[in-house]
Scaffold this active site. Structure first.
Site, short mmCIF file in Angstrom:
data_model
loop_
_atom_site.label_atom_id
_atom_site.label_comp_id
_atom_site.label_asym_id
_atom_site.label_seq_id
_atom_site.Cartn_x
_atom_site.Cartn_y
_atom_site.Cartn_z
N CYS A 53 6.48 -6.90 -1.73
CA CYS A 53 6.19 -5.46 -1.89
C CYS A 53 7.19 -4.81 -2.85
CB CYS A 53 6.26 -4.73 -0.55
SG CYS A 53 5.07 -5.36 0.64
N ARG A 130 -2.75 -5.59 0.75
CA ARG A 130 -2.42 -5.08 -0.60
C ARG A 130 -3.73 -4.63 -1.25
NH1 ARG A 130 2.74 -6.97 -1.04
NH2 ARG A 130 3.12 -8.78 0.27
#
Ligand code: BEZ
Length: 217
Positions: A53, A130
């Site tokens: 991330c 995601r």
């Protein structure tokens, strides 16, 4: 205890982007206001202070001018608190000199993640996958990407498809596989016999046959 039902429905391409008001690192944000007259790229990440991330969110921060030059605003999201977001943004800035100063939604109650189908229970019950949503200035969802927790997205592809969406709108045309700026566009195929004969006679386009013709933009 009352059982909670989670709605796992997903928005689709062509849908009006579900509106929301949310707390973000830039203060309160209402999508329909933020989205006025500009494109929005909204992306979720599973959790703050996690390695993949951090690489992804840093990449968005590094390319924020590229998006701004294309009339596109960014929104991040995860199911973390504002305090966690602030600490993470500050940590990344201190450690790498990258400032993730676009709004990041603190979606602790999962309201936005639920509306946008970012929760995929087979992948994780508590973290958003995601996702990337491309929303046009009319508030329409134009393209959706979903990636699992363990594979980072591709910024090159994110930028390619945003450019392609904007170009396809401008030229009212379609774009072929692997299209890049400078490549030819697809001319819409003929819909009548007369149009088909015109296309067969056309010498201007690069043609495979009457239904597959390309032109320079
Ligand atoms: C990561 O960003 O590194 C990550 C987050 C959640 C699950 C797996 C990896």
């Amino acid at each position: 205890m009352e059982e909670q039902t989670v709605n796992y429905s997903m928005p689709r391409i062509g849908d009006k982007a579900p509106d929301f008001e949310a707390s973000t690192t830039a203060g309160p944000l209402k999508l329909s206001d933020y989205n006025k007259d500009s494109w929005v790229v909204m992306f979720s990440h599973p959790a703050d202070f996690t390695p993949v991330c951090t690489t992804e969110m840093s990449a968005f921060a590094l390319d924020k001018d590229w998006f701004a030059e294309r009339n596109t605003k960014l929104i991040g999201l995860s199911i973390d608190s504002i305090h966690s977001h602030l600490a993470w943004v500050n940590n990344v800035r201190e450690k790498t000199n990258v400032y993730m100063d676009f709004p990041i939604i603190a979606d602790l109650d999962m309201k936005v993640a639920t509306k946008y189908g970012m929760l995929h229970p087979g992948e994780s019950a508590t973290a958003a996958v995601r996702a990337v949503f491309f929303i046009d200035p009319k508030g329409i969802i134009r393209l959706i990407m979903y990636y699992p927790l363990n594979v980072g997205r591709n910024m090159d592809e994110i930028q390619r498809v945003l450019t392609a969406l904007q170009t396809a709108d401008e030229c009212n045309c379609a774009l072929p596989i692997n299209w890049r700026p400078g490549d030819k566009a697809i001319v819409p195929p003929p819909k009548t016999l007369v149009e088909m004969d015109e296309r067969i006679a056309n010498t201007e386009y690069e043609k495979v046959d009457f239904y597959l013709a390309k032109k320079s933009l």
